[in-house]
Enzyme design. Structure first.
Site, PDB file in Angstrom:
ATOM      1  N   MET A 151       0.844  -1.192   0.000  1.00 33.32           N
ATOM      2  CA  MET A 151       0.000   0.000   0.000  1.00 33.32           C
ATOM      3  C   MET A 151       0.889   1.255   0.000  1.00 33.32           C
ATOM      4  O   MET A 151       0.435   2.343   0.343  1.00 33.32           O
ATOM      5  CB  MET A 151      -0.930  -0.012   1.221  1.00 33.32           C
ATOM      6  N   HIS A 180       9.628  -3.094   3.150  1.00 30.85           N
ATOM      7  CA  HIS A 180       9.198  -3.256   1.756  1.00 30.85           C
ATOM      8  C   HIS A 180      10.415  -3.465   0.841  1.00 30.85           C
ATOM      9  O   HIS A 180      10.397  -4.304  -0.061  1.00 30.85           O
ATOM     10  CB  HIS A 180       8.478  -1.989   1.256  1.00 30.85           C
ATOM     11  N   ASP A 186       3.290  -8.930   9.285  1.00 26.27           N
ATOM     12  CA  ASP A 186       1.862  -9.206   9.099  1.00 26.27           C
ATOM     13  C   ASP A 186       1.681 -10.709   8.955  1.00 26.27           C
ATOM     14  O   ASP A 186       1.212 -11.205   7.931  1.00 26.27           O
ATOM     15  CB  ASP A 186       1.352  -8.458   7.862  1.00 26.27           C
ATOM     16  N   ARG A 193       2.843   2.923   9.613  1.00 27.42           N
ATOM     17  CA  ARG A 193       2.110   3.704  10.618  1.00 27.42           C
ATOM     18  C   ARG A 193       3.024   4.266  11.710  1.00 27.42           C
ATOM     19  O   ARG A 193       2.571   5.091  12.502  1.00 27.42           O
ATOM     20  CB  ARG A 193       1.002   2.853  11.240  1.00 27.42           C
TER      21      ARG A 193
HETATM   22  O1  PAF Z   1       0.163  -5.489   3.658  1.00 28.41           O
HETATM   23  C1  PAF Z   1      -0.320  -4.664   2.866  1.00 28.41           C
HETATM   24  O2  PAF Z   1       0.293  -3.655   2.521  1.00 28.41           O
HETATM   25  C2  PAF Z   1      -1.729  -4.912   2.333  1.00 28.41           C
HETATM   26  O3  PAF Z   1      -2.541  -5.521   3.272  1.00 28.41           O
HETATM   27  C3  PAF Z   1      -1.744  -5.677   0.998  1.00 28.41           C
HETATM   28  C4  PAF Z   1      -1.193  -7.085   1.155  1.00 28.41           C
HETATM   29  C5  PAF Z   1      -0.940  -4.927  -0.040  1.00 28.41           C
HETATM   30  C6  PAF Z   1      -3.178  -5.806   0.492  1.00 28.41           C
HETATM   31  O4  PAF Z   1      -3.754  -4.558   0.299  1.00 28.41           O
END
Ligand code: PAF
Length: 290
Positions: free
Chosen positions: A30, A37, A150, A187
């Site tokens: 996102m 990332h 996550d 966040r």
């Molecule tokens: O982890 C995230 O950034 C989101 O939940 C994802 C996997 C891109 C789905 O919108």
């Protein structure tokens, strides 16, 4: 790196790569990139011919009272970071094309999605699995990369991929932390300096739990108490402490296999999650997820 902003352009962009060198690695995000990332994009680059990264702030995974509108968006900055990490195609579709008027199909995983974050964020994982299913169909990746921060999300997406016979592999990479121990999250930028001090306690609580498990404690209620003690501060509002099977997320009473310790807490208004896999040298009963 190619920036693709429209749904109609992504398939032609993928077709530009020669068929025989086309192992596609995909990192769904996102945006608001941090080193977590970037570690996924770098790994995807090492293991594939083509790396696609998506940035889409998915409205169906936010409840009306959550931070969908406020969620950080900075494509210009993310674009540079994605390019430097080895992304070949940055896919940033608009909301109207992903969910056109009359959109009416959702993908829902049961059981694991009703636990932990699923209890406090009803409908959240339905939004996640729906958008992941759509993105997987659009990109047709060979391997998709998720971060272990996550953990529940990755497990649920993995369940969906198995149950719906999707022809792709899910890889789950380690949590990236600041020096302070705080798990990187988009966040974290909302945290005030004093709140950052409180946020550090999440990792400290996990380490405390690991320490007492390693010292031989097997009673989950005593481990939970030890975690609560570390987090017992006025600025911290615990959402859940889960000591569970890493395969099903079902809570344990006694530690009789390797466990996932997962926490969610609000620090002021900022909801943070963190987790740790703790091995006790006993083989897990279910299939291993990571
Ligand atoms: O982890 C995230 O950034 C989101 O939940 C994802 C996997 C891109 C789905 O919108």
């Amino acid at each position: 790196m190619k920036l693709v902003r429209s749904l109609g352009r992504i398939t032609p962009a993928l077709k530009q790569f020669p068929e025989k060198e086309k192992r596609i690695g995909f990192v769904p995000t996102m945006g608001a990139f941090h080193e977590g990332h970037i570690s996924l994009i770098r790994k995807a680059k090492k293991e594939n011919d083509v790396v696609v990264v998506s940035i889409f702030v998915n409205p169906t995974q936010f409840a009306p009272n959550e931070d969908y509108e406020k969620y950080p968006r900075d494509i210009r900055r993310d674009r540079e970071k994605a390019k430097n990490a080895g992304c070949d195609i940055l896919f940033c579709p608009d909301t109207g094309s992903m969910y056109p008027k009359g959109y009416n199909t959702y993908v829902e995983v049961k059981k694991a999605a009703a636990l932990m974050c699923g209890r406090s964020r009803p409908g959240h994982f339905r939004g996640v699995t729906t958008i992941c299913a759509k993105l997987f169909n659009i990109i047709t990746p060979d391997t998709v990369y998720f971060g272990r921060k996550d953990y529940q999300q990755a497990l649920i997406v993995k369940n969906m991929v198995n149950d719906l016979n999707m022809d792709l592999k899910i890889k789950i990479l380690p949590i990236v932390r600041e020096k302070s121990g705080i798990a990187l999250s988009s966040r974290n930028r909302y945290l005030l300096p004093a709140q950052r001090e409180d946020a550090k306690l999440l990792y400290q609580a996990l380490k405390k739990a690991r320490k007492i498990i390693r010292a031989g404690e097997r009673d989950v209620s005593r481990i939970r108490s030890a975690i609560r003690k570390v987090l017992n501060k006025p600025g911290i509002n615990i959402d859940y402490i889960s000591i569970a099977s890493p395969d099903t997320l079902k809570r344990k009473r006694k530690i009789d296999e390797n466990v996932l310790i997962a926490l969610a807490a609000k620090i002021g208004k900022v909801r943070l999650i963190d987790n740790m896999l703790v091995g006790v040298g006993i083989k897990n009963k279910g299939a291993k997820i990571c």
